[in-house]
Design an enzyme around this catalytic site. Structure first.
Site, PDB file in Angstrom:
ATOM      1  N   TYR A  66       0.854  -1.183   0.000  1.00 47.28           N
ATOM      2  CA  TYR A  66       0.000   0.000   0.000  1.00 47.28           C
ATOM      3  C   TYR A  66       0.890   1.233   0.000  1.00 47.28           C
ATOM      4  CZ  TYR A  66      -3.505   3.406   1.586  1.00 47.28           C
ATOM      5  OH  TYR A  66      -4.344   4.494   1.703  1.00 47.28           O
ATOM      6  N   ASP A 100       9.527   2.889  -0.392  1.00 42.51           N
ATOM      7  CA  ASP A 100       8.491   3.535   0.416  1.00 42.51           C
ATOM      8  C   ASP A 100       8.669   3.127   1.880  1.00 42.51           C
ATOM      9  OD1 ASP A 100       6.259   4.535   1.636  1.00 42.51           O
ATOM     10  OD2 ASP A 100       4.804   3.531   0.333  1.00 42.51           O
ATOM     11  N   LYS A 103       4.269   9.054   8.623  1.00 39.74           N
ATOM     12  CA  LYS A 103       3.998   8.497   9.944  1.00 39.74           C
ATOM     13  C   LYS A 103       4.951   9.025  11.032  1.00 39.74           C
ATOM     14  CE  LYS A 103       1.120   4.977   8.060  1.00 39.74           C
ATOM     15  NZ  LYS A 103       1.158   4.127   6.910  1.00 39.74           N
TER      16      LYS A 103
HETATM   17  C1  LIG Z   1       0.465   4.584   5.560  1.00 36.32           C
HETATM   18  C2  LIG Z   1       1.240   4.361   4.331  1.00 36.32           C
HETATM   19  C3  LIG Z   1       1.149   5.220   3.225  1.00 36.32           C
HETATM   20  C4  LIG Z   1       0.126   6.325   3.162  1.00 36.32           C
HETATM   21  O1  LIG Z   1       0.347   7.310   4.114  1.00 36.32           O
HETATM   22  P1  LIG Z   1      -0.884   8.285   4.508  1.00 36.32           P
HETATM   23  O2  LIG Z   1      -0.243   9.278   5.431  1.00 36.32           O
HETATM   24  O3  LIG Z   1      -1.922   7.428   5.140  1.00 36.32           O
HETATM   25  O4  LIG Z   1      -1.362   8.903   3.256  1.00 36.32           O
HETATM   26  C5  LIG Z   1       2.004   5.031   2.162  1.00 36.32           C
HETATM   27  N1  LIG Z   1       2.895   4.029   2.170  1.00 36.32           N
HETATM   28  C6  LIG Z   1       3.010   3.170   3.197  1.00 36.32           C
HETATM   29  C7  LIG Z   1       4.039   2.099   3.152  1.00 36.32           C
HETATM   30  C8  LIG Z   1       2.183   3.300   4.298  1.00 36.32           C
HETATM   31  O5  LIG Z   1       2.279   2.423   5.314  1.00 36.32           O
END
Ligand SMILES: *Cc1c(COP(=O)(O)O)cnc(C)c1O
Length: 432
Positions: free
Chosen positions: A145, A240, A268
């Site tokens: 994701y 990511d 995060k």
């Molecule tokens: C949570 C997450 C996102 C998205 O971040 P948001 O702040 O919710 O838009 C993207 N990549 C990874 C790996 C994530 O865990």
């Protein structure tokens, strides 16, 4: 039985206002059933709901709360910043302060830009990669994701996997068709994709340790193999680390596995619980951004002073205390993950534990999980029953088989023991 009167009332109101009663799908508990408690406040390792029930928190706002809730240095930093006004829409020294901290943790990030979410970070990184290569297609992996931008929702993890949605309605076929979703941990699939679309693939993006399909570590040589393939074919390697950054090590998976990324995305933890994300990497790519270059990207609240203050306090603390923090996170996580797994084994319940540092998943099943299709074979009904029982015992796990659990520095021996005892009762109830 705990009382949930007030949460129930709040839920009824929320359902009138918000689709599904929530502002982000997984909060709705659809896949585990039961009623989601409404949170009133949190401190350290604990969440307190609107009825005064207390829970040990194993999702930490989905990652950011690695130092525990309402950690005093973070609270003070936010209070101090707020007194100077919540936003200016002009540059501040705090952006450079956090930028330098990020660079100290991630030396490969030569230049960077702050955004307000992980979604924006990955979406912008993809735009830079397309501009840098003049190519349109991207490769992602099933179950990963990367936020909810159109092209990245193809076979995505997190809530998309939890709700069993193959992609998303509202994403045009033309956009989705530019995304190739391949199985994770399968280098041959990537080799074939590059052969099938010579000179067309702009980037490979991945969660280097998957968290959004449940925790799935990369196999031996996998990340290195992707780095070599992308270099050979002139595509960018986008790592990511929105979830893993500052969690699995101070410098995330990049440091832990020693990889070289073209672009990295963070989120995060970097905002210490306030909305913040970042994308950055090699100067030659980042300098394509406006106002230097032709790639447009902007944000009214980018580099927001409150988010910068919380980020500086959080990342600054992690950096200063890294030698204590990361071994402690490893030790506590190991004790919880393995302690609960041992209770399952005692009760004759098959679970597979995948864990990297303070990030893990108990997959309900008896075979190894190395990619999304293996994760998807888990017994989600058994997970749901386990989740409900744990919540009733005051342990709040992420409400999906396909979301990794986290803990932070506020979790200790008391929480480890309470969690294992709750799991023993949960497994006993299942087998009774
Ligand atoms: C949570 C997450 C996102 C998205 O971040 P948001 O702040 O919710 O838009 C993207 N990549 C990874 C790996 C994530 O865990």
């Amino acid at each position: 039985m705990a009382v949930h009167e007030r949460s129930r009332q709040l839920q009824q109101r929320a359902e009138k206002l918000f689709p599904g009663g929530v502002n982000s799908p997984v909060r709705g508990f659809r896949s585990v059933g039961g009623e989601p408690p409404f949170v009133a406040r949190a401190e350290g390792a604990y969440l307190y709901d609107a009825d005064g029930n207390r829970y040990i928190d194993y999702f930490g706002s989905w990652g950011p709360m690695i130092l525990g809730h309402a950690f005093p240095p973070v609270v003070e930093a936010i209070e101090r910043a707020a007194r100077n006004s919540a936003s200016f829409g002009a540059s501040t020294g705090a952006e450079g302060d956090l930028g330098e901290l990020v660079q100290a943790c991630y030396p490969g990030i030569e230049k960077m830009r702050f955004v307000s979410s992980g979604t924006e970070a990955t979406m912008s990184a993809i735009r830079v990669a397309r501009a840098a290569t003049g190519r349109k297609r991207i490769i992602k992996f099933e179950g990963c994701y990367h936020g909810h931008s159109d092209g990245l929702l193809v076979k995505a993890g997190s809530g998309v996997a939890t709700l069993g949605i193959p992609g998303s309605a509202g994403v045009p076929e033309e956009v989705a068709s530019l995304t190739l979703a391949l199985p994770f941990n399968d280098l041959d699939a990537v080799v074939e994709a590059f052969e099938q679309y010579p000179g067309e693939i702009a980037a490979v993006i991945l969660e280097p340790v998957v968290g959004n399909a449940g925790c799935i570590p990369p196999g031996e040589g996998y990340l290195d193999g992707l780095r070599k393939l992308t270099s050979r074919h002139g595509a960018l390697f986008i790592v990511d680390e929105v979830m893993t950054g500052f969690r699995l090590a101070l410098g995330g998976v990049i440091e832990l596995y020693g990889i070289d990324a073209d672009l990295v995305t963070l989120g995060k933890i970097i905002g210490g619980g306030l909305p913040c994300g970042l994308f950055g990497g090699k100067r030659e790519f980042m300098d394509l951004l406006a106002p230097l270059g032709p790639v447009y990207q902007a944000g009214t609240l980018s580099g927001n002073p409150l988010a910068m203050a919380a980020g500086i306090a959080t990342v600054g603390y992690l950096r200063e205390h890294a030698v204590e923090v990361y071994p402690k996170l490893e030790e506590t996580s190991k004790a919880v993950a393995e302690g609960v797994a041992a209770e399952a084994a005692n009760a004759g319940i098959a679970i597979m534990t995948n864990r990297v540092g303070a990030m893990w998943t108990w997959f309900f099943g008896d075979s190894a999980v190395t990619n999304y299709s293996e994760a998807a074979r888990s017994d989600t009904a058994a997970f749901a029953a386990f989740h409900r029982s744990m919540l009733e015992s005051g342990v709040w796990l992420p409400p999906s088989q396909f979301e990794a659990a986290f803990l932070g520095t506020a979790h200790g021996q008391v929480e480890i023991e309470a969690t294992i005892a709750a799991a023993r009762a949960a497994f006993a109830a299942v087998t009774a």
